[in-house]
Design a protein around this motif. Structure first.
Motif, PDB file in Angstrom:
ATOM      1  N   LYS A 158       0.763  -1.289  -0.009  1.00 58.14           N
ATOM      2  CA  LYS A 158      -0.099  -0.040  -0.017  1.00 58.14           C
ATOM      3  C   LYS A 158       0.959   1.110   0.115  1.00 58.14           C
ATOM      4  CE  LYS A 158      -0.413   0.550   4.844  1.00 58.14           C
ATOM      5  NZ  LYS A 158      -1.383   0.942   6.106  1.00 58.14           N
ATOM      6  N   ASN A 159       0.180   2.403  -0.086  1.00 55.50           N
ATOM      7  CA  ASN A 159       0.842   3.695  -0.156  1.00 55.50           C
ATOM      8  C   ASN A 159       2.288   3.883  -1.069  1.00 55.50           C
ATOM      9  OD1 ASN A 159      -0.947   4.443   1.851  1.00 55.50           O
ATOM     10  ND2 ASN A 159       0.363   3.736   3.431  1.00 55.50           N
ATOM     11  N   LEU A 160       2.000   3.065  -2.323  1.00 58.63           N
ATOM     12  CA  LEU A 160       3.233   3.129  -3.211  1.00 58.63           C
ATOM     13  C   LEU A 160       3.181   4.374  -3.767  1.00 58.63           C
ATOM     14  CD1 LEU A 160       2.805  -0.408  -4.741  1.00 58.63           C
ATOM     15  CD2 LEU A 160       4.312   0.203  -2.821  1.00 58.63           C
ATOM     16  N   PRO A 161       4.594   4.924  -4.059  1.00 57.62           N
ATOM     17  CA  PRO A 161       4.522   6.288  -4.696  1.00 57.62           C
ATOM     18  C   PRO A 161       4.334   6.139  -6.027  1.00 57.62           C
ATOM     19  CG  PRO A 161       6.701   5.097  -4.425  1.00 57.62           C
ATOM     20  CD  PRO A 161       5.692   4.168  -3.627  1.00 57.62           C
ATOM     21  N   LYS A 162       3.892   7.414  -6.776  1.00 59.26           N
ATOM     22  CA  LYS A 162       3.255   7.125  -8.087  1.00 59.26           C
ATOM     23  C   LYS A 162       4.367   6.647  -8.965  1.00 59.26           C
ATOM     24  CE  LYS A 162       0.838  10.119 -11.233  1.00 59.26           C
ATOM     25  NZ  LYS A 162       1.757   9.740 -12.484  1.00 59.26           N
ATOM     26  N   SER A 163       5.585   7.210  -8.667  1.00 60.03           N
ATOM     27  CA  SER A 163       6.623   6.716  -9.771  1.00 60.03           C
ATOM     28  C   SER A 163       6.889   5.367  -9.851  1.00 60.03           C
ATOM     29  CB  SER A 163       7.928   7.345  -9.152  1.00 60.03           C
ATOM     30  OG  SER A 163       8.350   6.948  -7.983  1.00 60.03           O
ATOM     31  N   LEU A 164       6.493   4.513  -8.598  1.00 55.99           N
ATOM     32  CA  LEU A 164       6.656   3.030  -8.634  1.00 55.99           C
ATOM     33  C   LEU A 164       5.223   2.442  -9.354  1.00 55.99           C
ATOM     34  CD1 LEU A 164       8.001   0.601  -7.739  1.00 55.99           C
ATOM     35  CD2 LEU A 164       7.109   0.690  -5.585  1.00 55.99           C
ATOM     36  N   LEU A 165       4.125   3.180  -8.848  1.00 58.66           N
ATOM     37  CA  LEU A 165       2.899   2.551  -9.559  1.00 58.66           C
ATOM     38  C   LEU A 165       2.749   2.757 -11.151  1.00 58.66           C
ATOM     39  CD1 LEU A 165       0.173   4.216  -7.079  1.00 58.66           C
ATOM     40  CD2 LEU A 165       0.689   1.734  -7.180  1.00 58.66           C
ATOM     41  N   ASP A 166       3.469   3.674 -11.401  1.00 60.48           N
ATOM     42  CA  ASP A 166       3.564   3.909 -13.114  1.00 60.48           C
ATOM     43  C   ASP A 166       4.598   2.959 -13.831  1.00 60.48           C
ATOM     44  OD1 ASP A 166       1.924   6.215 -12.683  1.00 60.48           O
ATOM     45  OD2 ASP A 166       3.767   7.666 -12.686  1.00 60.48           O
ATOM     46  N   ASN A 172       5.335   1.495   6.397  1.00 60.62           N
ATOM     47  CA  ASN A 172       4.325   2.486   5.934  1.00 60.62           C
ATOM     48  C   ASN A 172       3.823   1.641   4.526  1.00 60.62           C
ATOM     49  OD1 ASN A 172       5.337   4.418   7.455  1.00 60.62           O
ATOM     50  ND2 ASN A 172       7.300   5.077   6.033  1.00 60.62           N
ATOM     51  N   ASN A 173       4.317   0.621   3.982  1.00 62.60           N
ATOM     52  CA  ASN A 173       3.962   0.005   2.876  1.00 62.60           C
ATOM     53  C   ASN A 173       3.537  -1.260   2.893  1.00 62.60           C
ATOM     54  OD1 ASN A 173       6.686   1.952   2.215  1.00 62.60           O
ATOM     55  ND2 ASN A 173       4.819   2.507   0.852  1.00 62.60           N
ATOM     56  N   VAL A 174       3.210  -2.010   3.877  1.00 61.14           N
ATOM     57  CA  VAL A 174       2.809  -3.242   4.100  1.00 61.14           C
ATOM     58  C   VAL A 174       1.687  -3.434   5.031  1.00 61.14           C
ATOM     59  CG1 VAL A 174       3.440  -5.442   4.973  1.00 61.14           C
ATOM     60  CG2 VAL A 174       5.218  -4.213   3.797  1.00 61.14           C
ATOM     61  N   GLU A 175       0.533  -4.253   4.475  1.00 64.09           N
ATOM     62  CA  GLU A 175      -0.709  -4.250   5.182  1.00 64.09           C
ATOM     63  C   GLU A 175      -1.031  -5.754   5.364  1.00 64.09           C
ATOM     64  OE1 GLU A 175      -4.390  -1.449   5.547  1.00 64.09           O
ATOM     65  OE2 GLU A 175      -4.291  -2.701   3.637  1.00 64.09           O
ATOM     66  N   VAL A 176      -1.059  -6.491   6.644  1.00 62.83           N
ATOM     67  CA  VAL A 176      -1.197  -7.732   6.815  1.00 62.83           C
ATOM     68  C   VAL A 176      -2.777  -7.890   7.025  1.00 62.83           C
ATOM     69  CG1 VAL A 176      -0.463  -9.567   8.180  1.00 62.83           C
ATOM     70  CG2 VAL A 176       1.059  -7.707   7.685  1.00 62.83           C
ATOM     71  N   TYR A 177      -3.139  -9.098   6.533  1.00 64.16           N
ATOM     72  CA  TYR A 177      -4.621  -9.629   6.635  1.00 64.16           C
ATOM     73  C   TYR A 177      -4.563 -11.061   6.556  1.00 64.16           C
ATOM     74  CZ  TYR A 177      -4.665  -9.553   1.670  1.00 64.16           C
ATOM     75  OH  TYR A 177      -4.318 -10.187   0.346  1.00 64.16           O
ATOM     76  N   ARG A 207       9.828  -4.734  -3.166  1.00 64.68           N
ATOM     77  CA  ARG A 207      10.586  -4.591  -2.146  1.00 64.68           C
ATOM     78  C   ARG A 207      11.957  -3.902  -2.496  1.00 64.68           C
ATOM     79  NH1 ARG A 207      12.392  -9.864   0.955  1.00 64.68           N
ATOM     80  NH2 ARG A 207      13.719  -9.881  -1.028  1.00 64.68           N
ATOM     81  N   GLN A 208      12.682  -4.292  -3.513  1.00 66.62           N
ATOM     82  CA  GLN A 208      13.937  -3.692  -3.771  1.00 66.62           C
ATOM     83  C   GLN A 208      13.613  -2.139  -4.327  1.00 66.62           C
ATOM     84  OE1 GLN A 208      16.904  -5.036  -3.487  1.00 66.62           O
ATOM     85  NE2 GLN A 208      17.694  -2.972  -4.015  1.00 66.62           N
ATOM     86  N   ALA A 209      12.678  -2.189  -5.214  1.00 70.97           N
ATOM     87  CA  ALA A 209      12.513  -0.540  -5.549  1.00 70.97           C
ATOM     88  C   ALA A 209      12.288   0.424  -4.520  1.00 70.97           C
ATOM     89  CB  ALA A 209      11.318  -0.508  -6.668  1.00 70.97           C
ATOM     90  N   LEU A 210      11.078  -0.176  -3.392  1.00 72.85           N
ATOM     91  CA  LEU A 210      11.040   0.743  -2.194  1.00 72.85           C
ATOM     92  C   LEU A 210      12.367   0.758  -1.491  1.00 72.85           C
ATOM     93  CD1 LEU A 210       7.512  -0.693  -1.253  1.00 72.85           C
ATOM     94  CD2 LEU A 210       8.145   1.524  -2.151  1.00 72.85           C
ATOM     95  N   MET A 265      17.070   0.849   8.680  1.00 74.83           N
ATOM     96  CA  MET A 265      16.023   2.172   8.715  1.00 74.83           C
ATOM     97  C   MET A 265      15.244   1.865   7.610  1.00 74.83           C
ATOM     98  SD  MET A 265      18.468   4.944  10.160  1.00 74.83           S
ATOM     99  CE  MET A 265      16.966   6.118  10.081  1.00 74.83           C
ATOM    100  N   ALA A 266      15.784   1.623   6.374  1.00 73.56           N
ATOM    101  CA  ALA A 266      14.951   1.508   5.250  1.00 73.56           C
ATOM    102  C   ALA A 266      14.003   0.219   5.234  1.00 73.56           C
ATOM    103  CB  ALA A 266      15.845   1.237   3.902  1.00 73.56           C
ATOM    104  N   LEU A 267      14.438  -0.636   5.729  1.00 74.57           N
ATOM    105  CA  LEU A 267      13.294  -2.057   5.941  1.00 74.57           C
ATOM    106  C   LEU A 267      12.309  -1.739   6.814  1.00 74.57           C
ATOM    107  CD1 LEU A 267      12.848  -4.919   4.964  1.00 74.57           C
ATOM    108  CD2 LEU A 267      14.308  -5.461   6.939  1.00 74.57           C
ATOM    109  N   ARG A 268      12.617  -1.090   7.950  1.00 73.12           N
ATOM    110  CA  ARG A 268      11.546  -0.669   9.132  1.00 73.12           C
ATOM    111  C   ARG A 268      10.629   0.270   8.550  1.00 73.12           C
ATOM    112  NH1 ARG A 268      16.289  -0.522  12.409  1.00 73.12           N
ATOM    113  NH2 ARG A 268      16.428  -2.324  13.874  1.00 73.12           N
ATOM    114  N   GLN A 269      10.925   1.289   7.817  1.00 73.06           N
ATOM    115  CA  GLN A 269      10.311   2.330   7.004  1.00 73.06           C
ATOM    116  C   GLN A 269       9.308   1.440   5.964  1.00 73.06           C
ATOM    117  OE1 GLN A 269      11.106   6.114   5.837  1.00 73.06           O
ATOM    118  NE2 GLN A 269      13.054   6.331   7.312  1.00 73.06           N
ATOM    119  N   LEU A 270       9.945   0.696   5.358  1.00 75.43           N
ATOM    120  CA  LEU A 270       8.950  -0.119   4.213  1.00 75.43           C
ATOM    121  C   LEU A 270       7.935  -0.951   4.830  1.00 75.43           C
ATOM    122  CD1 LEU A 270      10.455  -2.073   1.378  1.00 75.43           C
ATOM    123  CD2 LEU A 270       8.870  -3.150   2.851  1.00 75.43           C
ATOM    124  N   LEU A 271       8.361  -1.427   6.061  1.00 75.41           N
ATOM    125  CA  LEU A 271       7.487  -2.461   6.545  1.00 75.41           C
ATOM    126  C   LEU A 271       6.040  -1.637   7.295  1.00 75.41           C
ATOM    127  CD1 LEU A 271       9.882  -5.209   8.044  1.00 75.41           C
ATOM    128  CD2 LEU A 271       8.424  -5.409   6.192  1.00 75.41           C
TER     129      LEU A 271
END
Length: 755
Positions: free
Chosen positions: A204-212, A296-301, A262-265, A288-294
């Motif tokens: 989630k919350n993927l930057p537009k540059s990545l979504l494109d 900000n950008n990961v949703e578990v369900y 994951r690599q792009a983020l 720090m990058a991995l913690r922010q990724l987990l």
């Protein structure tokens, strides 16, 4: 009447409905963000106001259905953070179990029941029985089912068995598919329970540059689901995992697309962190990058297995030996995305969905007749072995992809023989867990299959099913599946004796002889040929729709005999081999004679219905035993004639047996309790006495003929019911129609004996 949408209902109806609609359903409507519901949102009232239970015009309630936690209808799908899941998995590693561990826990939770197999004590797993849908229950083959469960158990414990591919082989109609589907169905339901819960994640919350840069087909409302429903712990790169993380994640890695994201983020976060803090070392930046990724950008369900949606359940059916559609196994290249990206090895152009190996990740894959791929598609078949042993798949032009699943192949004997003859694959057979699944050889359990599949629907339709109906068909089916002991392959006595021994029916054989039958039968491939349950059910369905059955609403063994004669004479089973057809006919005559005798025995019970006579005979036998033991006068002829009807092996020594009867009679007498046929009688002696009385009872032929005439006319059934013979037959489970047929069978056998 025009059907209104949810939005129209909310707009056009009362404020109460509008309020409920907006608070409970708005988040789940198309065009809204389904993830907008927060953890503190009130639990929805799942009884919508317009389907509340109420009375219709006929006064019948409707809308009484209910979603609840117990039946898996309600599952808490509230998203959680990666940190929440991490804490949960560290404190309760069961939520990270392998499919093997989940399956064995699922089976064990249902418990076991004591039963018999080939006349000996055995256990059956309750998981494979379906009281609500008995036609889907697995009946018999307890040893084979136990072998399958042992395979799961050993694999769950981490033994090398987990590296073997499970192959269930046997003739078509041997319940292989039913068993596999029961596993898949149970696994799906288990995933909805608290004991079987597991989790996956989405980006989630993927930057537009990545979504494109992502294919439009994988992005839904700005969210990208992991295409293999991976465990969230797999998000932690292998090199960064600690000891316990490594242990419960089992060195598994994300699929290519999630790795790419994951690599792009990580690259973007590392650049930002390094720009803001140039003095930090590379390891600190990555952490720090991995913690922010987990965060900000990961949703578990919750991950809910679904056969229909191909989530956790994979299916593959080999269509042809010469050509294989490999996309059914490992997905395919999306040509549209390829035209944009231009690189076949880029994970963004490859669609894993729809490939059986990937659909089954974290669950079960069913590969129907996959041995048909041999010998022309060996390279494809070796992928099965790689999935089992290495837990990975290597699609063309893509890196290896980790999968964690149970793959099961079903095969027929001919396909297994092809594999055994293939020089290339013969050495690889030690990497297969092969379990033989023959037809049932216990006719009493085969009869239960027909009862579940034919009897229950027939009774629901208002038909009466008489005793021995399915026993007749089952005995014939089993006789066609086995060879006779000894040199004479069509020995009626030997065949029937063997069938009774398989079923554990009391016959003149020892336990050691039964073991010999089983061993010899295995070596002779008993159960791998003959008539399948499907063939017999075709005949039973045909019998159930006979004109006379529809008229009388009664299905019985004589009707089945009639239909079998018709089927064999008209070759309705499409058996072109005359020798085989003659063999089936001969086996049918053996079964027909045996069941005819069983029906005749029921009539004899009815003829010996005078309980006073049974009690007198029982008491006379006990009294003569007293005389024999005490050295007084006794009727030796009576004692010997009764004892000849005792079950085989009951009397090894006449004095010991008679002494035991005297001891029982004395014990009951001392406690002032009766000891006769009706009260406290020895079961073995009761059987012998009833047979003795029947053998010495001369029925009144005129009385029986009169009863048969009355039963042929429904207007005279009231008079017929006054007959004690008919009353006993009805107590044994017959109705007027089937009782008439039973009397006809008895009469025919009596006439044959006179000839």
């Amino acid at each position: 009447m025009q059907i209104q949408s949810f939005r129209q209902l909310a707009a056009n109806n009362s404020p109460l409905i509008q309020k409920r609609f907006s608070s409970q359903f708005q988040a789940n409507l198309p065009g809204t963000n389904p993830l907008a519901t927060q953890a503190n949102t009130p639990t929805p009232n799942y009884h919508m106001p317009f389907i509340q239970p109420q009375l219709n015009h006929s006064g019948v309630r409707f809308g009484d259905f209910e979603f609840n936690v117990e039946n898996g209808g309600v599952v808490d799908m509230t998203p959680i953070t990666f940190q929440d899941y991490y804490k949960m998995s560290m404190s309760d590693p069961r939520i990270t179990r392998t499919p093997f561990q989940r399956v064995i826990d699922m089976i064990d939770e249902s418990g076991v029941s004591e039963t018999t197999a080939f006349g000996k004590k055995a256990y059956s797993y309750n998981f494979f029985t379906r009281p609500d849908e008995p036609e889907l229950s697995i009946i018999g083959n307890e040893r084979q089912v136990d072998d399958i469960v042992r395979y799961f158990r050993e694999a769950a414990e981490g033994q090398d068995t987990r590296k073997k591919l499970l192959v269930l082989w046997g003739p078509a109609g041997g319940a292989k598919t039913t068993l596999i589907r029961r596993l898949m169905e149970g696994y799906e339901q288990y995933s909805r329970t608290d004991a079987g819960k597991m989790y996956t994640f989405q980006w989630k919350n993927l930057p537009k540059s990545l979504l494109d840069k992502l294919p439009k087909g994988v992005v839904h409302d700005g969210v990208v689901a992991d295409d293999l429903n991976s465990d969230p712990l797999w998000l932690i790169p292998k090199v960064a995992r600690s000891g316990k993380e490594r242990e419960i994640s089992r060195n598994m890695e994300l699929p290519p697309l999630s790795r790419w994201i994951r690599q792009a983020l990580m690259t973007e976060y590392e650049q930002e962190i390094h720009s803001a803090n140039p003095t930090l070392g590379p390891a600190e930046v990555k952490n720090m990058a991995l913690r922010q990724l987990l965060d900000n950008n990961v949703e578990v369900y919750r991950f809910i297995v679904s056969h229909d949606d191909r989530k956790g359940i994979g299916n593959f059916k080999a269509q042809s030996q010469k050509s294989v559609d490999e996309s059914q196994l490992w997905g395919s290249v999306n040509l549209r995305n390829l035209s944009i990206i231009g690189d076949e090895s880029d994970p963004r152009v490859f669609s894993l969905r729809g490939g059986a190996f990937f659909d089954a990740n974290r669950g079960i894959g069913f590969h129907n007749e996959a041995l048909k791929l041999l010998p022309d598609s060996r390279d494809v078949f070796t992928q099965y072995l790689e999935v089992a042993a290495e837990r990975r798949v290597t699609p063309p032009k893509l890196p290896a992809i980790n999968v964690e699943e149970i793959n099961i192949i079903d095969a027929n004997p001919a396909e297994k023989q092809i594999m055994e003859k293939d020089a290339f694959l013969r050495p690889l057979q030690n990497r297969l867990q092969q379990i033989r699944m023959p037809y049932l050889l216990e006719y009493n359990k085969e009869a239960q299959v027909y009862e579940n599949n034919i009897g229950i629907p027939a009774r629901r339709a208002g038909k009466f099913v008489a005793p021995h109906t399915f026993e007749a068909a089952a005995l014939w089916a089993v006789l066609t599946r086995m060879g006779a002991p000894g040199p004479d392959k069509e020995d009626p006595v030997g065949l029937l004796k063997k069938a009774y021994a398989y079923a554990g029916k009391p016959v003149d054989v020892t336990a050691a002889e039964i073991d010999d039958y089983i061993r010899e039968g295995y070596e002779a491939d008993d159960g791998l040929s003959g008539l399948s349950s499907r063939d017999i059910q075709f005949i039973l369905s045909r019998a159930s729709s006979e004109h006379d059955v529809r008229r009388t609403q009664t299905l019985d063994a004589p009707t089945v005999f009639k239909v079998v004669d018709e089927v064999l004479s008209r070759n309705l089973l499409e058996i072109k081999d005359k020798k085989l057809r003659d063999r089936l006919q001969l086996r049918f005559e053996i079964a027909k004679a045996a069941i005819g005798k069983a029906i005749s025995d029921d009539v004899n019970v009815a003829l010996a219905q005078n309980k006073d006579e049974l009690n007198r005979c029982y008491e006379a036998y006990v009294e003569n035993c007293h005389g024999f033991i005490n050295g007084q006068r006794y009727n030796d002829q009576l004692l010997k004639e009764v004892e000849q009807y005792l079950p085989a092996g009951a009397v090894s020594d006449a004095r010991t047996w008679r002494q035991s009867i005297v001891n029982k009679a004395s014990a009951y007498h001392n406690h002032q309790k009766p000891y006769n046929y009706d009260n406290n009688g020895d079961d073995k002696l009761r059987v012998a006495v009833s047979k003795y009385v029947r053998a010495h009872n001369t029925p009144n032929k005129l009385e029986l003929d009169s009863l048969r005439l009355k039963l042929r006319d429904p207007d005279k059934w009231d008079k017929a019911r006054q007959s004690p013979v008919l009353r006993v037959l009805m107590e044994l489970g017959y109705n007027e129609v089937s009782a008439l047929h039973a009397l006809d069978v008895y009469s025919d056998l009596e006439n044959e004996d006179k000839k």
